[in-house]
Design a protein around this motif. Structure first.
Motif, PDB file in Angstrom:
ATOM      1  N   UNK A  69       0.862  -1.186   0.000  1.00 43.57           N
ATOM      2  CA  UNK A  69       0.000   0.000   0.000  1.00 43.57           C
ATOM      3  C   UNK A  69       0.894   1.229   0.000  1.00 43.57           C
ATOM      4  N   UNK A  70       0.340   2.352  -0.424  1.00 42.51           N
ATOM      5  CA  UNK A  70       1.034   3.634  -0.371  1.00 42.51           C
ATOM      6  C   UNK A  70       0.364   4.490   0.696  1.00 42.51           C
ATOM      7  N   UNK A  71       1.140   5.027   1.602  1.00 43.46           N
ATOM      8  CA  UNK A  71       0.606   5.771   2.739  1.00 43.46           C
ATOM      9  C   UNK A  71       0.248   7.182   2.324  1.00 43.46           C
ATOM     10  N   UNK A  72      -0.910   7.646   2.766  1.00 42.36           N
ATOM     11  CA  UNK A  72      -1.338   9.020   2.507  1.00 42.36           C
ATOM     12  C   UNK A  72      -0.967   9.962   3.633  1.00 42.36           C
ATOM     13  N   UNK A  73      -0.602   9.424   4.795  1.00 39.83           N
ATOM     14  CA  UNK A  73      -0.160  10.211   5.939  1.00 39.83           C
ATOM     15  C   UNK A  73       0.941   9.437   6.653  1.00 39.83           C
ATOM     16  N   UNK A  74       1.637  10.138   7.550  1.00 37.23           N
ATOM     17  CA  UNK A  74       2.640   9.451   8.364  1.00 37.23           C
ATOM     18  C   UNK A  74       1.945   8.559   9.379  1.00 37.23           C
ATOM     19  N   UNK A  75       2.315   7.295   9.416  1.00 40.28           N
ATOM     20  CA  UNK A  75       1.762   6.323  10.359  1.00 40.28           C
ATOM     21  C   UNK A  75       2.913   5.821  11.217  1.00 40.28           C
ATOM     22  N   UNK A  76       2.829   6.082  12.503  1.00 38.02           N
ATOM     23  CA  UNK A  76       3.922   5.723  13.401  1.00 38.02           C
ATOM     24  C   UNK A  76       4.125   4.213  13.417  1.00 38.02           C
ATOM     25  N   UNK A 100      -8.535   5.770   5.272  1.00 33.41           N
ATOM     26  CA  UNK A 100      -7.900   6.506   4.180  1.00 33.41           C
ATOM     27  C   UNK A 100      -6.488   6.953   4.542  1.00 33.41           C
ATOM     28  N   UNK A 101      -5.826   6.159   5.360  1.00 32.09           N
ATOM     29  CA  UNK A 101      -4.417   6.394   5.658  1.00 32.09           C
ATOM     30  C   UNK A 101      -3.514   5.727   4.639  1.00 32.09           C
ATOM     31  N   UNK A 102      -4.088   4.917   3.767  1.00 35.66           N
ATOM     32  CA  UNK A 102      -3.321   4.233   2.737  1.00 35.66           C
ATOM     33  C   UNK A 102      -4.210   3.994   1.530  1.00 35.66           C
ATOM     34  N   UNK A 103      -3.572   3.835   0.383  1.00 31.52           N
ATOM     35  CA  UNK A 103      -4.264   3.547  -0.868  1.00 31.52           C
ATOM     36  C   UNK A 103      -3.525   2.419  -1.579  1.00 31.52           C
ATOM     37  N   UNK A 104      -4.220   1.818  -2.551  1.00 31.02           N
ATOM     38  CA  UNK A 104      -3.550   0.812  -3.363  1.00 31.02           C
ATOM     39  C   UNK A 104      -2.511   1.492  -4.258  1.00 31.02           C
ATOM     40  N   UNK A 105      -1.336   0.901  -4.416  1.00 26.30           N
ATOM     41  CA  UNK A 105      -0.260   1.564  -5.175  1.00 26.30           C
ATOM     42  C   UNK A 105      -0.454   1.485  -6.685  1.00 26.30           C
ATOM     43  N   UNK A 106      -1.539   2.045  -7.170  1.00 21.99           N
ATOM     44  CA  UNK A 106      -1.764   2.109  -8.608  1.00 21.99           C
ATOM     45  C   UNK A 106      -0.910   3.238  -9.201  1.00 21.99           C
ATOM     46  N   UNK A 107      -0.662   3.220 -10.499  1.00 17.89           N
ATOM     47  CA  UNK A 107       0.132   4.314 -11.104  1.00 17.89           C
ATOM     48  C   UNK A 107      -0.459   5.690 -10.837  1.00 17.89           C
ATOM     49  N   UNK A 108      -1.789   5.794 -10.802  1.00 18.86           N
ATOM     50  CA  UNK A 108      -2.411   7.094 -10.526  1.00 18.86           C
ATOM     51  C   UNK A 108      -2.137   7.556  -9.102  1.00 18.86           C
TER      52      UNK A 108
END
Length: 233
Positions: A69-76, A100-108
């Motif tokens: 996953x790609x993080x949208x915020x800092x997660x300790x 919504x602290x992470x998203x799927x690592x799609x190219x977008x």
């Protein structure tokens, strides 16, 4: 009294998180053969044994494994914003993705955090295990055994290092920040707590609550001699 108990219940919210699962089954008995022209959806023509199934695979009981996953915020303890991390699926589906602290690592999604990802090159990386060790040391009260019967005693870094080793925490004396002689028989009151700084690595340090526990060296030596004489089972 009845109304005060009902009001908190009325304001409670139930959040349902959908979880995708798959169950693979097979029939226990062969399906009853129908005559040509009979309606296959007429369930009165089937036997109850036609609806008995055996579970072959249930994905809900299997180990989920990990997912990127790609993080949208800092997660300790997990990572920084824009970082692609490999974490357990259970943590991703139940904690990070719904919040919504992470998203799927799609190219977008990767393109959305391109600027943050460039900054990760110069940012120091901190292991999640370092943060877990810090949280553990912050939650304990370290007991440091000292022979208080001695006329003159003072707390040293070696005493703290040995106390940490008793709880399976290994460190060097250089990682302990303590002014030598600051705690001694004149300045310390039995049962009083004090803090000691421990540097886990050059970037992370933790303040540990400590307390001195009186110990009799002669008694410990006698117990050690007795343990050597006991027959091994």
């Amino acid at each position: 009294m009845f109304r005060t108990l009902i009001r908190p219940l009325q304001s409670a919210r139930i959040i349902q998180i959908p979880i995708r699962t798959t169950v693979v089954v097979e029939r226990v008995h062969p399906l009853t053969k129908l005559r040509p022209g009979e309606n296959i959806y007429d369930y009165s023509k089937y036997k109850y044994t036609d609806f008995q199934y055996r579970i072959i695979r249930d994905t809900d009981t299997e180990k989920w494994g990990n997912i990127d996953v790609i993080l949208t915020e800092y997660v300790e303890g997990v990572g920084y914003k824009g970082e692609i991390v490999n974490i357990p699926r259970e943590m991703a589906y139940r904690e990070l993705l719904p919040a919504q602290l992470a998203l799927y690592p799609t190219p977008e999604n990767i393109a959305l955090f391109e600027e943050e990802r460039k900054l990760l090159v110069d940012r120091p990386q901190i292991s999640p295990f370092v943060m877990k060790c810090r949280d553990y040391l912050k939650s304990i009260v370290l007991q440091i055994p000292i022979n208080l019967k001695s006329k003159e005693w003072s707390l040293t870094k070696d005493n703290i290092r040995i106390a940490l080793r008793r709880i399976n925490v290994m460190c060097d004396e250089d990682a302990i920040i303590l002014e030598d002689g600051s705690i001694n028989q004149d300045t310390y009151k039995l049962g009083e707590e004090f803090n000691v700084i421990l540097k886990i690595n050059p970037l992370v340090e933790v303040s540990i609550k400590c307390v001195i526990v009186p110990v009799d060296k002669a008694k410990l030596w006698d117990e050690y001699q007795l343990s050597k004489r006991r027959p091994k089972t």
